[in-house]
Design a protein around this motif. Structure first.
Motif, PDB file in Angstrom:
ATOM      1  N   ARG A 264       0.838  -1.209   0.000  1.00 55.36           N
ATOM      2  CA  ARG A 264       0.000   0.000   0.000  1.00 55.36           C
ATOM      3  C   ARG A 264       0.873   1.259   0.000  1.00 55.36           C
ATOM      4  N   ARG A 265       1.986   1.216   0.740  1.00 57.78           N
ATOM      5  CA  ARG A 265       2.903   2.383   0.743  1.00 57.78           C
ATOM      6  C   ARG A 265       3.399   2.675  -0.672  1.00 57.78           C
ATOM      7  N   ALA A 266       3.474   1.625  -1.514  1.00 57.76           N
ATOM      8  CA  ALA A 266       3.956   1.814  -2.892  1.00 57.76           C
ATOM      9  C   ALA A 266       2.803   2.141  -3.844  1.00 57.76           C
ATOM     10  N   GLY A 267       1.623   2.439  -3.297  1.00 58.43           N
ATOM     11  CA  GLY A 267       0.493   2.842  -4.142  1.00 58.43           C
ATOM     12  C   GLY A 267      -0.205   1.672  -4.831  1.00 58.43           C
ATOM     13  N   VAL A 268       0.029   0.462  -4.311  1.00 53.27           N
ATOM     14  CA  VAL A 268      -0.572  -0.730  -4.928  1.00 53.27           C
ATOM     15  C   VAL A 268      -1.971  -0.966  -4.347  1.00 53.27           C
ATOM     16  N   VAL A 269      -2.901  -1.389  -5.182  1.00 49.78           N
ATOM     17  CA  VAL A 269      -4.255  -1.713  -4.733  1.00 49.78           C
ATOM     18  C   VAL A 269      -4.269  -3.169  -4.260  1.00 49.78           C
ATOM     19  N   VAL A 270      -4.718  -3.388  -3.039  1.00 46.24           N
ATOM     20  CA  VAL A 270      -4.693  -4.737  -2.465  1.00 46.24           C
ATOM     21  C   VAL A 270      -6.066  -5.384  -2.631  1.00 46.24           C
ATOM     22  N   ILE A 271      -6.061  -6.528  -3.303  1.00 45.09           N
ATOM     23  CA  ILE A 271      -7.326  -7.223  -3.602  1.00 45.09           C
ATOM     24  C   ILE A 271      -7.385  -8.525  -2.802  1.00 45.09           C
ATOM     25  N   ALA A 272      -8.407  -8.650  -1.964  1.00 45.91           N
ATOM     26  CA  ALA A 272      -8.623  -9.916  -1.248  1.00 45.91           C
ATOM     27  C   ALA A 272      -9.652 -10.724  -2.025  1.00 45.91           C
ATOM     28  N   ASP A 273      -9.231 -11.871  -2.524  1.00 47.01           N
ATOM     29  CA  ASP A 273     -10.166 -12.756  -3.219  1.00 47.01           C
ATOM     30  C   ASP A 273     -10.840 -13.629  -2.163  1.00 47.01           C
ATOM     31  N   GLU A 274     -12.078 -13.239  -1.824  1.00 43.39           N
ATOM     32  CA  GLU A 274     -12.837 -13.952  -0.775  1.00 43.39           C
ATOM     33  C   GLU A 274     -13.977 -14.754  -1.398  1.00 43.39           C
ATOM     34  N   ILE A 275     -13.752 -15.167  -2.638  1.00 42.02           N
ATOM     35  CA  ILE A 275     -14.799 -15.897  -3.346  1.00 42.02           C
ATOM     36  C   ILE A 275     -15.105 -17.224  -2.635  1.00 42.02           C
ATOM     37  N   TYR A 276     -14.049 -17.866  -2.158  1.00 44.57           N
ATOM     38  CA  TYR A 276     -14.248 -19.120  -1.414  1.00 44.57           C
ATOM     39  C   TYR A 276     -14.466 -18.843   0.076  1.00 44.57           C
ATOM     40  N   THR A 277     -13.654 -17.924   0.622  1.00 42.93           N
ATOM     41  CA  THR A 277     -13.600 -17.770   2.082  1.00 42.93           C
ATOM     42  C   THR A 277     -14.695 -16.878   2.643  1.00 42.93           C
ATOM     43  N   GLY A 278     -15.306 -16.038   1.798  1.00 41.22           N
ATOM     44  CA  GLY A 278     -16.271 -15.056   2.289  1.00 41.22           C
ATOM     45  C   GLY A 278     -17.623 -15.667   2.619  1.00 41.22           C
ATOM     46  N   CYS A 279     -18.576 -14.796   2.943  1.00 38.06           N
ATOM     47  CA  CYS A 279     -19.951 -15.219   3.267  1.00 38.06           C
ATOM     48  C   CYS A 279     -19.973 -16.216   4.419  1.00 38.06           C
ATOM     49  N   PHE A 280     -19.083 -16.036   5.391  1.00 37.56           N
ATOM     50  CA  PHE A 280     -19.061 -16.811   6.634  1.00 37.56           C
ATOM     51  C   PHE A 280     -18.550 -18.242   6.491  1.00 37.56           C
ATOM     52  N   ARG A 281     -18.073 -18.634   5.281  1.00 38.12           N
ATOM     53  CA  ARG A 281     -17.489 -19.983   5.207  1.00 38.12           C
ATOM     54  C   ARG A 281     -16.299 -20.082   6.164  1.00 38.12           C
ATOM     55  N   CYS A 282     -15.538 -18.992   6.244  1.00 41.26           N
ATOM     56  CA  CYS A 282     -14.387 -18.997   7.158  1.00 41.26           C
ATOM     57  C   CYS A 282     -14.673 -18.097   8.343  1.00 41.26           C
ATOM     58  N   ALA A 283     -15.734 -18.389   9.039  1.00 38.88           N
ATOM     59  CA  ALA A 283     -16.035 -17.821  10.348  1.00 38.88           C
ATOM     60  C   ALA A 283     -16.577 -16.395  10.348  1.00 38.88           C
ATOM     61  N   ASP A 284     -16.433 -15.654   9.267  1.00 44.73           N
ATOM     62  CA  ASP A 284     -16.926 -14.284   9.300  1.00 44.73           C
ATOM     63  C   ASP A 284     -17.314 -13.853   7.888  1.00 44.73           C
ATOM     64  N   ALA A 285     -17.916 -12.656   7.787  1.00 39.18           N
ATOM     65  CA  ALA A 285     -18.340 -12.195   6.463  1.00 39.18           C
ATOM     66  C   ALA A 285     -17.135 -12.145   5.535  1.00 39.18           C
ATOM     67  N   PHE A 286     -16.033 -11.571   6.047  1.00 42.23           N
ATOM     68  CA  PHE A 286     -14.787 -11.518   5.275  1.00 42.23           C
ATOM     69  C   PHE A 286     -13.702 -12.141   6.132  1.00 42.23           C
ATOM     70  N   CYS A 287     -13.139 -13.204   5.633  1.00 43.01           N
ATOM     71  CA  CYS A 287     -12.111 -13.919   6.386  1.00 43.01           C
ATOM     72  C   CYS A 287     -10.898 -13.019   6.585  1.00 43.01           C
ATOM     73  N   ALA A 288     -10.511 -12.265   5.559  1.00 41.06           N
ATOM     74  CA  ALA A 288      -9.269 -11.495   5.625  1.00 41.06           C
ATOM     75  C   ALA A 288      -9.334 -10.414   6.683  1.00 41.06           C
ATOM     76  N   SER A 289     -10.271  -9.494   6.515  1.00 41.77           N
ATOM     77  CA  SER A 289     -10.190  -8.310   7.368  1.00 41.77           C
ATOM     78  C   SER A 289     -10.643  -8.597   8.789  1.00 41.77           C
ATOM     79  N   SER A 290     -11.543  -9.557   8.982  1.00 41.31           N
ATOM     80  CA  SER A 290     -12.008  -9.720  10.349  1.00 41.31           C
ATOM     81  C   SER A 290     -11.400 -10.918  11.059  1.00 41.31           C
ATOM     82  N   VAL A 291     -10.823 -11.845  10.310  1.00 38.37           N
ATOM     83  CA  VAL A 291     -10.306 -13.039  10.983  1.00 38.37           C
ATOM     84  C   VAL A 291      -8.777 -13.073  10.953  1.00 38.37           C
ATOM     85  N   LEU A 292      -8.193 -12.723   9.818  1.00 39.44           N
ATOM     86  CA  LEU A 292      -6.767 -13.008   9.673  1.00 39.44           C
ATOM     87  C   LEU A 292      -5.842 -11.804   9.673  1.00 39.44           C
ATOM     88  N   TRP A 293      -6.203 -10.754   8.932  1.00 39.97           N
ATOM     89  CA  TRP A 293      -5.239  -9.672   8.771  1.00 39.97           C
ATOM     90  C   TRP A 293      -5.642  -8.472   9.595  1.00 39.97           C
TER      91      TRP A 293
END
Ligand SMILES: Cc1ncc(COP(=O)(O)O)c(C=O)c1O
Length: 458
Positions: A264-293
């Protein structure tokens, strides 16, 4: 043979809940359908089955589905299976969920098609509002699609507009769909990219996936990202919080958060592909922002479970990223005929309604715990099952098998013959991948465990 003994063993009150296979698999009707299929389908798929048969010495012709409800799938030969894939992760709430069906039915009586970006349906507006409201940033914007690959394509286009740079950092083992944009970033298998290489973005850098606790891979991923950024051409970092198709592997939260900060410091857009992990399959609406990162992404892509079985995906954009699309002036530069299809939107709204209920979320959480404790842990801990360990988050689980692809395919086949639908996972195919629906009953879990144990010990 019809396996009545196992049905009795699992308890008298579970008639209809557990598998019942009364023919060879595939049965005679399925074989006839598959013959017709082979005559019309692109030969790549038939060739794959042939290769698998040669490798394992067993048939790999498919069964042919006719109906499904909850965790149960029926085929043209009237066999009954438990679907431990939830239809590639789509039927998170179970196949043919009643709320989804009634939403589709109601919508089908009003409007089944609108004019995409030109004259949208009311359902499309409602769905975009709902998605914007659940996104991990205020004032989020949405681009709908029909497949996961559509969603990733929209994310990559947004990144190039926002960053003004076409380069992409992607991860070994990552899978994002097979349209040209995501295919260029497919770290799952070089074989998928090679025949089309001349048509793909040439500026993609693959770095090792920073798996949880894999100190070496995390360090190499960080170094690889830093080195790629030095070129000054990278505009997008695309990653899955948990590798799905690439062999269920949980990302290291700390390492990924650091990579995200650097990018992000280098101006890069960060894309989380939550196609599999999202919608509570991995414990929360978004696995990345609320569970892991600790660092949320700038773009999140949802698909699979979002439509409850109807095709729909969503690319959610941080407002600043969305603004890069600016005013398209004349015609929309990103749209499609079926964009925001009213039936798909109605189904997705029903899914989001269900997922907003605390009772449903609790059921998903409980199912994850029980699937681990009742099914996965006993198999992982049984030396006679010859596993190499289990991993995953929530209802995205991989069980590694000794013996590699050949054994995984043989086990998959043996399970199908006993009424279980399971897929191989991992680039080397050395895992059994489980993405069960959140509706398995106690009897189904017990029956699944015993069947898997018997097959794995054989
Ligand atoms: C993480 C991830 N992204 C993208 C895709 C592609 O989705 P679709 O097959 O709907 O295009 C998949 C499909 O398995 C996936 O698992």
């Amino acid at each position: 043979m019809r396996d009545e003994s196992t049905e009795r063993d699992a308890g008298g009150d579970c008639e209809g809940e557990i598998p019942l296979v009364g023919t060879e698999v595939p049965g005679p009707r399925a074989r006839a359908w598959v013959e017709r299929l082979a005559a019309s389908e692109c030969p790549a798929l038939t060739a794959r089955r042939k290769r698998r048969s040669e490798l394992t010495g067993t048939d790999h012709d498919p069964i042919v589905w006719t109906s499904a409800q909850g965790a149960i799938v029926r085929d043209v030969d009237d066999n009954r299976y438990i679907d431990l894939t939830a239809g590639f992760g789509v039927a998170m709430l179970g196949h043919s969920h009643p709320s989804v069906l009634s939403a589709i039915e109601r919508q089908s009586r009003r409007l089944v098609h609108a004019l995409g970006d030109v004259f949208p349906s009311d359902r499309k507006v409602e769905l975009e509002e709902r998605l914007s409201a659940i996104a991990p940033w205020p004032n989020a914007k949405v681009i709908l699609g029909l497949s996961g690959a559509d969603g990733v394509e929209a994310a990559l286009k947004s990144a190039v507009l926002a960053s003004k740079r076409a380069g992409v950092i992607a991860f070994e083992g990552g899978y994002h769909g097979l349209a040209h944009g995501p295919l260029a970033a497919c770290g799952y298998s070089a074989r998928f990219r090679e025949p089309f290489a001349a048509q793909l973005n040439p500026d993609v850098t693959f770095v090792p996936y920073p798996a949880m606790g894999a100190v070496d891979a995390c360090a190499k991923a960080r170094e690889g990202v830093v080195r790629a950024l030095e070129r000054g051409t990278v505009g997008a970092l695309l990653l899955e919080p948990v590798l799905g198709r690439g062999g269920v592997t949980v990302g290291d939260g700390d390492a990924i958060s650091e990579i995200v900060r650097i990018a992000r410091r280098a101006g890069v857009v960060v894309i989380a592909d939550e196609i599999y992990t999202g919608c509570f399959r991995c414990a929360d609406a978004f696995c990345a922002s609320s569970v892991l990162w600790s660092e949320p992404a700038d773009v999140v892509v949802l698909g699979k479970a979002l439509g409850g079985g109807l095709p729909v995906s969503a690319c959610l954009l941080r407002d600043e990223v969305a603004r890069a699309w600016g005013d398209p002036g004349g015609e929309a530069i990103h749209t499609s005929t079926f964009l925001g299809n009213p039936l798909s939107c109605a189904a997705a709204l029903a899914v989001l309604d269900e997922l907003s209920r605390e009772g449903v979320r609790g059921q998903i959480r409980r199912q994850s715990e029980l699937f681990w404790s009742d099914v996965i842990a006993p198999l992982r801990d049984d030396p006679r099952c010859r596993t190499t360990g289990a991993g995953g988050v929530g209802l995205l689980v991989g069980l590694g098998l000794e013996g590699g692809l050949a054994r995984v395919l043989a086990v998959m086949r043996a399970l199908l013959e006993r009424g279980y639908i399971v897929l191989p996972g991992g680039a080397r195919g050395d895992q059994l991948a489980f993405t069960p629906p959140a509706v398995l009953t106690e009897a189904q879990r017990a029956h699944a465990r015993e069947t898997l144990r018997a097959v794995l010990r054989a």
